[in-house]
Every structure is written in structure tokens, then in C-alpha cells.
Write an enzyme that holds these catalytic residues in place. Structure first.
Site, PDB file in Angstrom:
ATOM      1  CG  ASP A 137      -1.824   1.211   1.287  1.00 20.58           C
ATOM      2  OD1 ASP A 137      -1.877   1.969   0.292  1.00 20.58           O
ATOM      3  OD2 ASP A 137      -2.472   1.406   2.340  1.00 20.58           O
TER       4      ASP A 137
ATOM      5  CG  ASP B 137      10.689   1.484 -10.827  1.00 20.66           C
ATOM      6  OD1 ASP B 137      11.134   0.465 -10.270  1.00 20.66           O
ATOM      7  OD2 ASP B 137       9.470   1.679 -10.977  1.00 20.66           O
TER       8      ASP B 137
END
Length: 315
Positions: free
Chosen positions: A144, A225
Site C-alpha cells: 500500500d 525505479d
């Protein structure tokens, strides 16, 4: 925990005329993966391996055999080949690190190796790879991301034990090692952080130190990333949300950026017979994809440089 100091010269955003280059990205596999991650070029097989995290698959592509995949019983996030064991891989997954045997029936069989004690429920491993000596490193994250919980930990695998080395991370990413192995890179791709750090790295003990800011990607297009290193020490990192792959030089200078035809490139890896192809995996988000129908695919770029062989895990 080591202190952080600013890089001598912070990178600036690439201008349209200087750094961003139309790169003629070639579609390799129209995989449509939810989160294509951890591409690894297997030089012995001349094949690219990667994973789809939510799809729970390990995938392989080669020019000769095309695209095949294996299904796993839980989400794989990062993989490394196992030295001396053809067909076996190491994987950071949901509940720890496992070895994977890729069978002929399309199933990836797990053997638990090193369990992890997460700080809370709903966590899994994320980015990971081996250092130049064959030690496996991987970070954990809370799935989350909206919670922005700093519960992520960077681990080093010591035998069958996960040794926590760095904590306080939200979404650890961008793990890479310089050509001589003496610099370790790590990013946190969460929107609240968007930083890349460099560390001095003791190749004898596998210990990072002297943490410092390598690049602040807050002002630059895309969140940091997954990453790869080229033979000149250039640090290539995917600019998630920007459809770019950036190259930073060892001094932290942004050298250039290459375009891919999707918004969310996830991780890159050098491969091909001469290691001069940059393979890029990507994410396929929910919603209208009319402007990026190839999202979730794997692409190939010709960056004009070569990479390094990806080390296998040394059990």
C-alpha cells in the site's frame, strides 16, 4: 546509520534539445504485465528472464525460442540466477527468499531458503540483485504505497539468513553496483522521496558505508525505479511515470535520457550477444490505455554503450 551528504553538483532536468533522445524503442514482448520487473540477461542461454509481480510469473524470452513463462504460488519480485545450477533461480518473494526450479510443466517450484520478518502485514520484497561477488541483496516494501510507511528494509542474504542493513525505506529500488564493485547505488522511488544514494562498498565484507545523495530526482521527470550499470560506470535508471530511462554518470551528472513508448518503465538490464541492448520492462496500470497500448511490455533500446554480465548468486 551513515549520514547523508549532498552531491557536489545536483543534476538538472534534461532539456528537449540536449538530453532527451528519441530512442526508437523496439517492442520485444507484448507481455501486458501488471508490473514487469527484474530483467536479467542470462548469457549462457542468450535469453532474457524477468517477472510479473502481480501476475506471479517468471518469464523468459530469446530470439530462438520466443516467450515462455512459469507460474509461481506467490509473487516474485526480484530474481538472480544460481551459479552452477542450470534452471534454478533465487527469488525475493512475499514471505522471504526462495530458490525456484523452473520445470517443463510451466510451474515454478519454490524451496524456502531465508524467511523474512516483516514489520507489518501486506509487505513483500521489491527490487534486488547480486553484487559483483555474488551476494544477493533485496529490499522490502509495504504494498500500500499510499500509506507511505517507512517500513522497508534493505537486506543482504548471508547463507540462509537475511541480514538487515538499511531501514527506514518506503519503496527501495534502483539497486546497482559499479563496474569495480566498490560503489553501491540505491533509490527510493516513493513520491515523497525520489532520491538515489551512493555508498562506498567493501567488496570483501559486503558492507556499504558513507551514504550520500547521488541524485535528487524530485525536479527531474519520472520517479527513480529499477537500474543497470554500463561499462563506463553509467547508472541507467527508469523514470517511472515519465516514459524515460535516464543515464547518470559516476559524478552524479545527468548525461541523457531515452524515451520508451509507455509511461511506466520499471527496470532495465543490458543484454544481447554483445551486451549492447538495453531491455526495459514496464507496468500496465489500470484505466484508459489508449495513449499507451503497449504498457506492460518489454522493450529494447540501443543506447550506444555496453553493459556488464549480471553476477549469479553464489550459494
Amino acid at each position: 546509520m551513515p549520514s547523508t551528504r549532498a552531491a557536489p553538483s545536483p543534476p538538472r532536468a534534461p532539456s528537449e534539445t540536449e538530453a532527451v533522445q528519441a530512442s526508437k524503442a523496439e517492442l520485444v514482448v507484448d507481455a501486458r504485465h501488471g508490473t514487469g520487473e527484474s530483467p536479467v540477461w542470462h548469457a549462457g542461454e542468450q535469453a532474457l528472464y524477468w517477472v510479473d509481480i502481480p501476475g506471479r510469473t517468471v518469464d523468459r524470452w530469446s530470439p530462438e525460442d520466443g516467450h515462455v513463462q512459469w507460474h509461481a504460488p506467490q509473487m516474485p519480485a526480484c530474481i538472480a540466477a544460481v551459479a552452477g545450477r542450470p534452471g534454478q533461480w533465487l527469488a525475493g518473494m512475499e514471505d522471504g527468499v526462495h530458490t525456484l526450479d523452473l520445470g517443463c510443466d510451466g510451474q515454478a517450484r519454490l524451496t524456502p531458503l531465508a524467511p523474512v520478518q516483516h514489520a507489518r502485514a501486506g509487505m513483500r520484497f521489491n527490487d534486488g540483485r547480486c553484487d559483483r561477488q555474488g551476494r544477493f541483496w533485496a529490499g522490502t516494501m509495504l504494498m500500500d504505497m499510499v500509506a507511505a510507511a517507512r517500513t522497508g528494509v534493505l537486506y543482504r542474504l548471508d547463507g540462509a539468513t537475511l541480514q538487515p542493513v538499511l531501514d527506514g525505506l518506503i519503496t527501495p529500488n534502483g539497486l546497482a553496483f559499479s563496474p569495480d564493485g566498490r560503489t553501491m547505488y540505491l533509490s527510493d522511488s516513493h513520491p515523497q522521496v525520489q532520491a538515489i544514494w551512493a555508498f562506498d562498498y567493501d567488496t570483501d565484507t559486503g558492507t556499504p558505508s558513507n551514504r550520500r545523495l547521488f541524485a535528487d530526482m524530485g525536479p527531474l521527470p519520472g520517479r527513480p525505479d529499477g537500474a543497470a550499470i554500463d561499462v563506463d560506470g553509467g547508472y541507467w535508471i527508469c523514470g517511472n511515470d515519465a516514459g524515460l530511462v535516464h543515464r547518470f554518470m559516476p559524478d552524479g551528472r545527468l548525461d541523457r535520457s531515452l524515451e520508451v513508448p509507455v509511461k511506466k518503465p520499471a527496470m532495465c538490464a543490458f543484454g544481447g550477444p554483445a551486451l549492447d541492448t538495453l531491455f526495459v520492462t514496464s507496468i500496465r496500470p489500470a484505466g484508459d490505455l489508449s495513449d499507451q497500448p503497449l504498457a506492460g511490455g518489454v522493450f529494447a533500446l540501443r543506447p550506444g554503450t555496453q553493459g556488464l554480465p549480471e553476477p549469479a548468486w553464489q550459494p
